[in-house]
Write a protein that holds these residues in place. Structure first.
Motif, PDB file in Angstrom:
ATOM      1  N   PRO A 149      -8.450   8.793  20.265  1.00 44.07           N
ATOM      2  CA  PRO A 149      -7.410   8.060  20.945  1.00 44.07           C
ATOM      3  C   PRO A 149      -6.799   9.148  21.896  1.00 44.07           C
ATOM      4  O   PRO A 149      -6.515  10.157  21.674  1.00 44.07           O
ATOM      5  CB  PRO A 149      -6.332   7.488  19.954  1.00 44.07           C
ATOM      6  CG  PRO A 149      -7.177   7.355  18.628  1.00 44.07           C
ATOM      7  CD  PRO A 149      -7.980   8.346  18.675  1.00 44.07           C
ATOM      8  N   VAL A 150      -6.778   8.533  23.137  1.00 42.50           N
ATOM      9  CA  VAL A 150      -6.262   9.571  24.370  1.00 42.50           C
ATOM     10  C   VAL A 150      -4.877   8.698  25.093  1.00 42.50           C
ATOM     11  O   VAL A 150      -5.189   7.550  25.179  1.00 42.50           O
ATOM     12  CB  VAL A 150      -7.246   9.891  25.398  1.00 42.50           C
ATOM     13  CG1 VAL A 150      -6.600  10.803  26.353  1.00 42.50           C
ATOM     14  CG2 VAL A 150      -8.349  10.397  24.772  1.00 42.50           C
ATOM     15  N   ALA A 175     -13.515   6.653  24.558  1.00 39.98           N
ATOM     16  CA  ALA A 175     -12.144   6.706  23.422  1.00 39.98           C
ATOM     17  C   ALA A 175     -11.467   5.695  23.796  1.00 39.98           C
ATOM     18  O   ALA A 175     -11.293   5.232  25.084  1.00 39.98           O
ATOM     19  CB  ALA A 175     -11.557   8.168  23.890  1.00 39.98           C
ATOM     20  N   PRO A 176     -10.651   5.242  22.667  1.00 39.74           N
ATOM     21  CA  PRO A 176      -9.377   4.289  22.912  1.00 39.74           C
ATOM     22  C   PRO A 176      -8.401   5.091  23.938  1.00 39.74           C
ATOM     23  O   PRO A 176      -8.313   6.016  23.388  1.00 39.74           O
ATOM     24  CB  PRO A 176      -8.967   4.063  21.623  1.00 39.74           C
ATOM     25  CG  PRO A 176      -9.723   4.639  20.726  1.00 39.74           C
ATOM     26  CD  PRO A 176     -10.755   5.622  21.391  1.00 39.74           C
ATOM     27  N   LYS A 177      -7.994   4.547  24.953  1.00 37.62           N
ATOM     28  CA  LYS A 177      -7.079   5.151  25.950  1.00 37.62           C
ATOM     29  C   LYS A 177      -5.985   4.283  26.348  1.00 37.62           C
ATOM     30  O   LYS A 177      -6.174   3.216  26.617  1.00 37.62           O
ATOM     31  CB  LYS A 177      -7.748   5.897  27.012  1.00 37.62           C
ATOM     32  CG  LYS A 177      -8.398   5.038  28.078  1.00 37.62           C
ATOM     33  CD  LYS A 177      -9.919   4.531  27.334  1.00 37.62           C
ATOM     34  CE  LYS A 177     -10.412   3.616  28.285  1.00 37.62           C
ATOM     35  NZ  LYS A 177     -11.814   2.895  28.025  1.00 37.62           N
ATOM     36  N   LEU A 208       6.126   9.016  21.616  1.00 36.14           N
ATOM     37  CA  LEU A 208       6.379   8.724  20.044  1.00 36.14           C
ATOM     38  C   LEU A 208       5.883   7.240  19.809  1.00 36.14           C
ATOM     39  O   LEU A 208       5.172   7.061  18.636  1.00 36.14           O
ATOM     40  CB  LEU A 208       7.793   8.786  20.037  1.00 36.14           C
ATOM     41  CG  LEU A 208       8.113   8.536  18.577  1.00 36.14           C
ATOM     42  CD1 LEU A 208       7.825   9.526  17.626  1.00 36.14           C
ATOM     43  CD2 LEU A 208       9.719   8.210  18.283  1.00 36.14           C
ATOM     44  N   SER A 209       5.992   6.451  20.484  1.00 37.49           N
ATOM     45  CA  SER A 209       5.489   5.090  20.319  1.00 37.49           C
ATOM     46  C   SER A 209       4.086   4.822  20.238  1.00 37.49           C
ATOM     47  O   SER A 209       3.369   4.401  19.222  1.00 37.49           O
ATOM     48  CB  SER A 209       6.156   3.823  21.089  1.00 37.49           C
ATOM     49  OG  SER A 209       5.481   3.926  22.317  1.00 37.49           O
ATOM     50  N   TRP A 210       3.182   5.667  21.169  1.00 37.59           N
ATOM     51  CA  TRP A 210       1.726   5.636  21.095  1.00 37.59           C
ATOM     52  C   TRP A 210       1.329   6.899  19.676  1.00 37.59           C
ATOM     53  O   TRP A 210       0.465   6.151  19.022  1.00 37.59           O
ATOM     54  CB  TRP A 210       1.452   6.618  22.348  1.00 37.59           C
ATOM     55  CG  TRP A 210      -0.227   6.639  22.118  1.00 37.59           C
ATOM     56  CD1 TRP A 210      -1.120   5.758  22.631  1.00 37.59           C
ATOM     57  CD2 TRP A 210      -1.030   7.619  21.807  1.00 37.59           C
ATOM     58  NE1 TRP A 210      -2.429   6.072  22.418  1.00 37.59           N
ATOM     59  CE2 TRP A 210      -2.316   7.261  22.008  1.00 37.59           C
ATOM     60  CE3 TRP A 210      -0.681   8.861  21.163  1.00 37.59           C
ATOM     61  CZ2 TRP A 210      -3.474   8.312  21.766  1.00 37.59           C
ATOM     62  CZ3 TRP A 210      -1.653  10.017  20.964  1.00 37.59           C
ATOM     63  CH2 TRP A 210      -3.103   9.509  21.186  1.00 37.59           C
ATOM     64  N   ASN A 214      -0.676   4.924  16.579  1.00 36.70           N
ATOM     65  CA  ASN A 214      -2.006   5.399  16.041  1.00 36.70           C
ATOM     66  C   ASN A 214      -2.074   6.150  14.508  1.00 36.70           C
ATOM     67  O   ASN A 214      -3.149   6.101  14.030  1.00 36.70           O
ATOM     68  CB  ASN A 214      -2.549   6.642  16.996  1.00 36.70           C
ATOM     69  CG  ASN A 214      -3.182   5.886  18.369  1.00 36.70           C
ATOM     70  OD1 ASN A 214      -4.361   5.767  18.267  1.00 36.70           O
ATOM     71  ND2 ASN A 214      -2.310   5.926  19.365  1.00 36.70           N
ATOM     72  N   ILE A 215      -0.783   6.668  14.175  1.00 40.68           N
ATOM     73  CA  ILE A 215      -0.978   6.914  12.880  1.00 40.68           C
ATOM     74  C   ILE A 215      -0.948   5.663  11.857  1.00 40.68           C
ATOM     75  O   ILE A 215      -1.564   5.621  10.949  1.00 40.68           O
ATOM     76  CB  ILE A 215       0.514   7.702  12.606  1.00 40.68           C
ATOM     77  CG1 ILE A 215       0.464   9.049  13.331  1.00 40.68           C
ATOM     78  CG2 ILE A 215       0.921   7.861  11.389  1.00 40.68           C
ATOM     79  CD1 ILE A 215       1.840   9.746  13.536  1.00 40.68           C
ATOM     80  N   GLU A 216      -0.190   4.584  12.356  1.00 38.26           N
ATOM     81  CA  GLU A 216      -0.527   3.306  11.637  1.00 38.26           C
ATOM     82  C   GLU A 216      -1.923   2.832  11.475  1.00 38.26           C
ATOM     83  O   GLU A 216      -2.351   2.311  10.596  1.00 38.26           O
ATOM     84  CB  GLU A 216       0.506   2.274  12.246  1.00 38.26           C
ATOM     85  CG  GLU A 216       2.071   2.344  11.834  1.00 38.26           C
ATOM     86  CD  GLU A 216       2.881   1.466  12.625  1.00 38.26           C
ATOM     87  OE1 GLU A 216       2.170   0.375  13.265  1.00 38.26           O
ATOM     88  OE2 GLU A 216       4.013   1.741  12.679  1.00 38.26           O
ATOM     89  N   LEU A 217      -2.498   2.818  12.621  1.00 41.98           N
ATOM     90  CA  LEU A 217      -4.001   2.690  12.736  1.00 41.98           C
ATOM     91  C   LEU A 217      -4.711   3.174  11.629  1.00 41.98           C
ATOM     92  O   LEU A 217      -5.518   2.806  10.789  1.00 41.98           O
ATOM     93  CB  LEU A 217      -4.506   2.817  14.034  1.00 41.98           C
ATOM     94  CG  LEU A 217      -4.112   1.877  15.153  1.00 41.98           C
ATOM     95  CD1 LEU A 217      -4.613   2.225  16.522  1.00 41.98           C
ATOM     96  CD2 LEU A 217      -4.416   0.346  14.852  1.00 41.98           C
ATOM     97  N   GLU A 218      -4.512   4.674  11.578  1.00 40.21           N
ATOM     98  CA  GLU A 218      -5.077   5.441  10.725  1.00 40.21           C
ATOM     99  C   GLU A 218      -4.741   4.941   8.933  1.00 40.21           C
ATOM    100  O   GLU A 218      -5.751   5.169   8.230  1.00 40.21           O
ATOM    101  CB  GLU A 218      -4.648   6.878  10.529  1.00 40.21           C
ATOM    102  CG  GLU A 218      -5.065   7.775  11.798  1.00 40.21           C
ATOM    103  CD  GLU A 218      -6.593   7.979  11.447  1.00 40.21           C
ATOM    104  OE1 GLU A 218      -6.973   8.350  10.395  1.00 40.21           O
ATOM    105  OE2 GLU A 218      -7.278   7.520  12.254  1.00 40.21           O
ATOM    106  N   HIS A 219      -3.627   4.495   8.777  1.00 39.49           N
ATOM    107  CA  HIS A 219      -3.343   4.203   7.348  1.00 39.49           C
ATOM    108  C   HIS A 219      -3.724   2.779   7.209  1.00 39.49           C
ATOM    109  O   HIS A 219      -3.603   2.288   5.702  1.00 39.49           O
ATOM    110  CB  HIS A 219      -1.846   4.044   7.438  1.00 39.49           C
ATOM    111  CG  HIS A 219      -1.262   5.476   7.236  1.00 39.49           C
ATOM    112  ND1 HIS A 219       0.144   6.040   7.352  1.00 39.49           N
ATOM    113  CD2 HIS A 219      -1.939   6.627   7.241  1.00 39.49           C
ATOM    114  CE1 HIS A 219       0.407   7.315   7.412  1.00 39.49           C
ATOM    115  NE2 HIS A 219      -0.962   7.813   7.306  1.00 39.49           N
TER     116      HIS A 219
END
Length: 220
Positions: A149-150, A175-177, A208-210, A214-219
């Motif tokens: 992601p970018v 990439a997701p951007k 921060l919100s991005w 993306n951290i949530e998507l990982e989890h």
């Protein structure tokens, strides 16, 4: 926390902004062609991320050669990856202007070399897509290779990143951007009628919100 990161026969000066609670993810941040890691926008972003629970390591690498800057950035990634003090699950690479080009280049190189998921994404602040008034030569080759992601945060009046051109490049990326335009901002993110702090608040909140998305998507 100030550190010196070995780099060939020299070292790179770097500073960790450490959150109160242990962080699972971190951001590595670097400056543009001029200045260093104490550039006010970087200091502001690093402090903001750390205060919201994200470790931030920012570093200085002087030099206008993109290959040299890329090599330095890669060294910092390896340093953090092997760090015993901060055991991170992953990092996001971030840079301002030329620093974001170096970050993109590192991600492209590392993705060709190894397939681990340590690098989670890329944050480009004022990505210098072309030289001023030289829109025919785009610096997009690394962006088109990237798969992670970018996030682009650019000024709508940036003389080194024309709006339509960046949107065109983004539409060709695999990439997701996401692009967040700072209205009427130039390459240095200055906006007539707005204070620097006001503009930085907008940028920091976007980053921060991005990151959180993306951290949530990982989890999941």
């Amino acid at each position: 926390v100030k550190v010196k990161i070995p780099f060939g026969k020299k070292h790179l000066d770097a500073i960790f902004s450490v959150p109160e609670k242990k962080s699972t993810y971190g951001v590595i941040l670097t400056h543009g062609a001029g200045g260093d890691m104490n550039f006010p926008h970087l200091v502001s972003l690093a402090a903001y991320l750390a205060s919201h629970g994200v470790l931030c390591l920012r570093f200085t690498c002087k030099g206008l050669n993109i290959a040299y800057r890329t090599k330095a950035f890669k060294t910092v990634v390896e340093y953090l990856k092997l760090s015993d003090d901060y055991k991170l699950s992953g990092v996001f690479l971030a840079g301002r202007s030329m620093g974001s080009r170096a970050a993109a280049s590192v991600i492209r190189h590392l993705s060709q070399e190894d397939d681990d998921d340590f690098i989670q994404g890329l944050v480009c602040l004022s990505y210098p897509l072309h030289r001023p008034k030289l829109q025919s030569k785009l610096r997009d080759e690394d962006l088109l290779f990237i798969r992670c992601p970018v996030l682009f945060v650019s000024g709508s009046a940036d003389e080194m990143c024309e709006k339509q051109l960046l949107e065109g490049v983004a539409s060709n990326m695999k990439a997701p951007k996401k692009i967040h335009w700072i209205d009427k901002a130039n390459h240095g993110m200055a906006v007539k009628g707005r204070t620097t702090d006001d503009v930085m608040e907008e940028i920091n909140a976007q980053v921060l919100s991005w990151l959180r998305e993306n951290i949530e998507l990982e989890h999941k």
